[in-house]
Scaffold this motif. Sequence first.
Motif, PDB file in Angstrom:
ATOM      1  N   ILE A   1       0.577  -1.385  -0.176  1.00 33.19           N
ATOM      2  CA  ILE A   1       0.040  -0.029   0.022  1.00 33.19           C
ATOM      3  C   ILE A   1       0.812   1.344   0.068  1.00 33.19           C
ATOM      4  O   ILE A   1       0.678   2.024  -0.396  1.00 33.19           O
ATOM      5  CB  ILE A   1      -0.470   0.277   1.331  1.00 33.19           C
ATOM      6  N   ALA A   2       2.170   1.216   0.932  1.00 30.79           N
ATOM      7  CA  ALA A   2       2.672   2.182   0.624  1.00 30.79           C
ATOM      8  C   ALA A   2       3.396   2.525  -0.270  1.00 30.79           C
ATOM      9  O   ALA A   2       3.475   3.909  -0.799  1.00 30.79           O
ATOM     10  CB  ALA A   2       3.575   2.620   2.295  1.00 30.79           C
ATOM     11  N   ALA A   3       3.871   1.732  -1.123  1.00 30.92           N
ATOM     12  CA  ALA A   3       4.660   1.409  -1.976  1.00 30.92           C
ATOM     13  C   ALA A   3       3.449   2.203  -3.845  1.00 30.92           C
ATOM     14  O   ALA A   3       4.290   2.196  -4.689  1.00 30.92           O
ATOM     15  CB  ALA A   3       5.736   0.899  -2.781  1.00 30.92           C
ATOM     16  N   ASN A   4       2.728   1.326  -3.868  1.00 30.89           N
ATOM     17  CA  ASN A   4       1.350   1.502  -4.732  1.00 30.89           C
ATOM     18  C   ASN A   4       1.910   0.236  -5.605  1.00 30.89           C
ATOM     19  O   ASN A   4       2.305   0.910  -6.830  1.00 30.89           O
ATOM     20  CB  ASN A   4       1.069   2.504  -4.976  1.00 30.89           C
ATOM     21  N   VAL A   5       2.782  -0.754  -5.194  1.00 35.72           N
ATOM     22  CA  VAL A   5       3.395  -1.752  -5.875  1.00 35.72           C
ATOM     23  C   VAL A   5       2.815  -2.914  -5.337  1.00 35.72           C
ATOM     24  O   VAL A   5       3.041  -3.443  -4.511  1.00 35.72           O
ATOM     25  CB  VAL A   5       5.142  -1.721  -5.532  1.00 35.72           C
ATOM     26  N   GLY A   6       2.122  -3.705  -7.145  1.00 40.30           N
ATOM     27  CA  GLY A   6       1.442  -5.317  -6.124  1.00 40.30           C
ATOM     28  C   GLY A   6       2.790  -6.665  -6.154  1.00 40.30           C
ATOM     29  O   GLY A   6       2.791  -7.285  -6.068  1.00 40.30           O
TER      30      GLY A   6
END
Length: 384
Positions: free
Chosen positions: A233-238
């Motif tokens: 969530i913090a990096a918006n990376v899956g």
Amino acid sequence: MESFLAILMVEIMKFRVTNIASSETNPTEISNHLWQFLVDLRMKRIPPLSRLLASSGLPLPDDYLTDEEFYDDLAIYVVTDAEGRKIRRRAEKLAKLRTAASSAVGHLKKEEIDRLRPFMRGVRMIYVENEHRADEITAELHEHAPWMAPATEYVWQSLRRSAARGEPVCIPPIILNGPAGIGKSTWARKLATILRAPCADLDASKGGAGYSLVGLERGWSTAQAGRPLETMIAANVGNPIMIVDEICKAKRSLNAEGNSYSFADSLLSLLEPATSTAWECPYYRIPFNMSQISWLMTANDVHQVSGTILSRCQVLELRDLTHQQIHDHLDREAKRMKLSRLATDIAHEVLDASPALLKRKMSLRDVGRLLNRADALEMRPTLH
């Protein structure tokens, strides 16, 4: 006047959803907004009546309208009945989807929904552009830690496979089994740095590590989401990289009610494809796709790792560093730290003498402390 209207209504433009309040779920309100948006969009393309008449060469009609009256009369013709019905259908569909979405997160606070909203709209994925780039990444990784060759080769094959298929980076779960102090976790963090992928460390040997892995449901004073999800969530990376240290020392915890909480069981739900693709967070209580996480785990004795975890991971056996490899590592780190040749030579001498004094073999951690001390001494001002 009819001929002018016929000419003006020939071009039909597609409308798009814009500026609708994100919380709006009333289909009538959404429909009205879309209808007005389409009217405004088309009216901007219609020139004033005075300019139309002047360009046509036709005489002014007896009941000549002002430009303002012309626009008011024309607005009711801009959207056809068929288009109005289409707008209504789309508004009802959008309202239905929004109602369903709002019910799924209705138990969350506004600030939690705001935090999750960018993540729900779609996440960024880390890719390796091509197989050549995969070769470059692993070459840099091997240069950093050549004794980790089995792990580097495993990652190399995975990166080349992802690049060839055009898929996001997702390294199948591995357990790096080897002596303590050879830089297993450092190697994993270096990989994340080269890939520019977000990563987080978890120590499986600590009490309550299972809670930090999957989170803790609401109602507890320490309720929170787990580290993997918070990293995403913090990096918006899956597809972040998760580093689990000391998986061989994973603990089983007890909560205040006496219920058992196993780190291995918690990890299993994130490793298993059947559950990780729609894994429900105990804290947020909504499903997330956790199947693209790369799990890199370390162990000193793989025989102590839970069998359920072992069956889902590739175990890579790593050897202890040789005397020469430790000295080579010292040279590389001293060069990176820009230590003088004199300081580096002294560090080599101390490294050779330490095993006899300490009655044990030196590790990479010892090398790091030795170089930090040398750097601190070298930076001291000269006294006269």
